[in-house]
Design an enzyme around this catalytic site. Structure first.
Site, mmCIF file in Angstrom:
data_model
loop_
_atom_site.group_PDB
_atom_site.id
_atom_site.type_symbol
_atom_site.label_atom_id
_atom_site.label_comp_id
_atom_site.label_asym_id
_atom_site.label_seq_id
_atom_site.Cartn_x
_atom_site.Cartn_y
_atom_site.Cartn_z
ATOM 1 N N GLY A 31 0.828 -1.210 0.000
ATOM 2 C CA GLY A 31 0.000 0.000 0.000
ATOM 3 C C GLY A 31 0.855 1.249 0.000
ATOM 4 N N ASP A 32 0.202 2.393 -0.154
ATOM 5 C CA ASP A 32 0.888 3.695 -0.149
ATOM 6 C C ASP A 32 1.901 3.822 -1.284
ATOM 7 O OD1 ASP A 32 -0.477 4.241 2.267
ATOM 8 O OD2 ASP A 32 1.050 3.106 3.342
ATOM 9 N N LYS A 35 -0.959 5.287 -5.657
ATOM 10 C CA LYS A 35 -2.031 4.966 -6.614
ATOM 11 C C LYS A 35 -2.912 6.179 -6.892
ATOM 12 C CE LYS A 35 -3.352 1.672 -3.862
ATOM 13 N NZ LYS A 35 -2.222 1.664 -2.935
ATOM 14 N N THR A 322 -3.781 8.214 6.357
ATOM 15 C CA THR A 322 -5.033 8.041 7.092
ATOM 16 C C THR A 322 -4.813 8.196 8.587
ATOM 17 O OG1 THR A 322 -5.879 6.595 5.383
ATOM 18 C CG2 THR A 322 -6.922 6.389 7.527
ATOM 19 N N ARG A 325 0.595 7.558 11.095
ATOM 20 C CA ARG A 325 1.654 6.723 11.678
ATOM 21 C C ARG A 325 2.906 6.728 10.804
ATOM 22 N NH1 ARG A 325 -1.254 1.008 12.284
ATOM 23 N NH2 ARG A 325 -2.148 1.675 10.314
HETATM 24 P P1 IMP Z 1 -7.139 -2.417 8.164
HETATM 25 O O1 IMP Z 1 -7.288 -2.369 6.682
HETATM 26 O O2 IMP Z 1 -7.457 -1.111 8.827
HETATM 27 O O3 IMP Z 1 -7.853 -3.582 8.775
HETATM 28 O O4 IMP Z 1 -5.585 -2.674 8.488
HETATM 29 C C1 IMP Z 1 -4.913 -3.891 8.170
HETATM 30 C C2 IMP Z 1 -3.475 -3.617 7.755
HETATM 31 O O5 IMP Z 1 -3.468 -2.968 6.492
HETATM 32 C C3 IMP Z 1 -2.708 -2.705 8.721
HETATM 33 O O6 IMP Z 1 -1.355 -3.090 8.700
HETATM 34 C C4 IMP Z 1 -2.850 -1.344 8.066
HETATM 35 O O7 IMP Z 1 -1.805 -0.472 8.439
HETATM 36 C C5 IMP Z 1 -2.774 -1.726 6.602
HETATM 37 N N1 IMP Z 1 -3.454 -0.783 5.714
HETATM 38 C C6 IMP Z 1 -4.781 -0.625 5.545
HETATM 39 N N2 IMP Z 1 -5.038 0.307 4.629
HETATM 40 C C7 IMP Z 1 -3.852 0.742 4.191
HETATM 41 C C8 IMP Z 1 -3.465 1.682 3.199
HETATM 42 O O8 IMP Z 1 -4.276 2.309 2.524
HETATM 43 N N3 IMP Z 1 -2.129 1.840 3.023
HETATM 44 C C9 IMP Z 1 -1.212 1.126 3.724
HETATM 45 N N4 IMP Z 1 -1.520 0.242 4.649
HETATM 46 C C10 IMP Z 1 -2.838 0.042 4.875
#
Ligand code: IMP
Length: 452
Positions: A31-32, A35, A322, A325
């Protein structure tokens, strides 16, 4: 009997298969990857941008004309006038944060032309409460996991259709009754928003009804057949962008499970999430960063816990869009890129944040892992093996000077050829893992982009 592969059943569709104008954009790491910027660029001239997975855990950042927008739930196409946007079945929607985002966009003069599928699921107040606290996955705390759990469990799910319809109060009460024990468990600590020791189930339901009443009306207005309108757009030759959230290594099936999100983040997820046949998907753009980052817990083999990692974080502004962190940073991981390219089959790769590596000498690329003394170029299927994997850095590259605004300007004018030789060579080495690169981003702004 005729051979099954010679009969009409096995027709490739030659002559009937259209050249659908479809683009899936997915992340090739954790992620990040950037996109948002890529979807924003593709949105110019698109008819429709569809989000097919995830929810407000995403943070898609777009910068132009001195403005910076971070979109969490609304598709990035909202920033282009005349482009339609849709939230498909694969998405989970937090009505409150969605309304706030809509309001913020309005303040900036944007009125997104949105359609929301009645089959998308709603992140309810209690989902956010259940996702709170310090969990071992390190989630964004936005209620994503609990909402998708209810989707899979079926009986306790709230779809957008249920949420918007008149029967909402009864549906809500039914769900709360089924979840009573769970809610009681979640309500026993002080930090939670509601406390069932003080509030009965019925009182809580009443409070939710009131809380959601203003947005239910708006969401009802926006509800429509997203799969239908997406297919119609594609069938009539219009351009549709499928905007993925999170990255392939966070996919609920193919990521570093259980340290993943709860949705399908891959190119295949665009088909199931949006309700579109794979036959209509013509292009897959996988976005990868020139190095690796991860936010939240779980293995990250090439993580740099030293000043190089800190430098990448500072220069790259690697803090969650978001949650704010700090992101964990590391060298480019070729094992990951090979694996995610295999899953997504990119027709082209967008390489982002190349500028951030300026001034780091030398640069390393991980091409293999060593696990229990044995080398492998395959990404392990078990998270335990990923945790034990030691990166093998057998590619060492000379770095290049950081670019000031003038140098960036010259590079943007001259394109790929105007990059310093070291940067060109670095990109070429990355393509050995990712496949062909069609776009290089050297800054957050729209125009800081090299098209190849
Ligand atoms: P959740 O999607 O909030 O359940 O988080 C699950 C994992 O995915 C955690 O490690 C989050 O930090 C990561 N995560 C969720 N959405 C993103 C994003 O948009 N970018 C990067 N990491 C994400």
């Amino acid at each position: 009997m005729r051979n099954i592969y010679d009969c009409s059943l096995a027709r490739t569709g030659t002559g009937t298969r259209k050249n659908y104008d479809s683009y899936i954009v997915v992340g090739g790491q954790w992620g990040d990857e950037g996109k948002g910027k890529v979807v924003d660029l593709l949105s110019e001239g698109a008819h429709l941008v569809v989000r097919f997975n995830g929810g407000p855990n995403a943070g898609h950042t777009v910068e132009f004309d001195g403005n910076k927008f971070i979109l969490h739930a609304i598709p990035t196409g909202a920033l282009r006038k005349g482009v339609k946007c849709a939230l498909a079945n694969g998405v989970v929607l937090d009505p409150l944060s969605f309304m706030k985002e809509l309001e913020d966009l309005r303040k900036h003069g944007y009125e997104p032309d949105m359609t929301i599928s009645p089959g998308a699921h709603v992140i309810m107040d209690y989902h956010k409460i259940m996702d709170g606290g310090k969990n071992s996955i390190g989630t964004t705390g936005r209620g994503i996991g609990p909402a998708y759990s209810d989707k899979a469990s079926r009986y306790t799910a709230m779809r957008v259709g249920d949420f918007a319809e008149d029967g909402f109060p009864e549906k809500l009460m039914d769900i709360l009754r089924l979840k009573e024990h769970e809610l009681k468990r979640a309500g026993i600590t002080k930090r939670h928003l509601f406390d069932l020791r003080r509030e009965t189930l019925r009182e809580y339901a009443k409070r939710l009804e009131e809380m959601y009443s203003p947005c239910r009306e708006k969401i009802r207005e926006l509800t429509g057949d997203v799969s239908g309108l997406t297919n119609e757009a594609l069938d009539s030759g219009r351009r549709v962008i499928f905007e993925g959230a999170q990255g392939t290594l966070l996919d609920v099936d193919f990521g570093t499970y259980p340290f993943v999100t709860s949705s399908s983040t891959t190119a295949g997820g665009a088909c199931t999430g949006a309700g579109v046949s794979p036959v209509k998907m013509n292009r897959v753009i996988m976005v990868v960063k020139a190095y690796t980052t991860r936010v939240g817990n779980g293995p990250l083999p090439t993580e740099l816990k030293d000043e190089t990692g800190e430098r990448i974080r500072d220069v790259g502004g690697e803090f969650g869009a978001t949650t704010g962190r700090p992101r964990r940073c590391g060298w480019f991981d070729g094992v990951v890129a090979r694996y995610t390219a295999g899953i997504n089959g990119p027709t082209s790769v967008a390489l982002t944040k190349l500028d951030v590596l300026g001034g780091i000498y030398p640069l390393y690329i991980c091409s293999k892992y060593r696990i229990d003394g044995k080398e492998t170029d395959r990404f392990p299927g078990s998270v335990k093996d990923v945790e034990r994997a030691e990166p093998v850095y057998d590619i060492e590259m000379r770095g290049w000077e950081p670019w000031d605004e003038n140098q960036k300007g010259r590079i943007l004018e001259g394109g790929f050829d105007a990059l310093p030789d070291e940067a060109k060579r670095y990109v070429d080495r990355l393509t050995e893992f990712t496949g062909d690169v069609g776009l290089i981003s050297i800054g957050p702004k729209r125009q800081e982009t090299i098209l190849i």
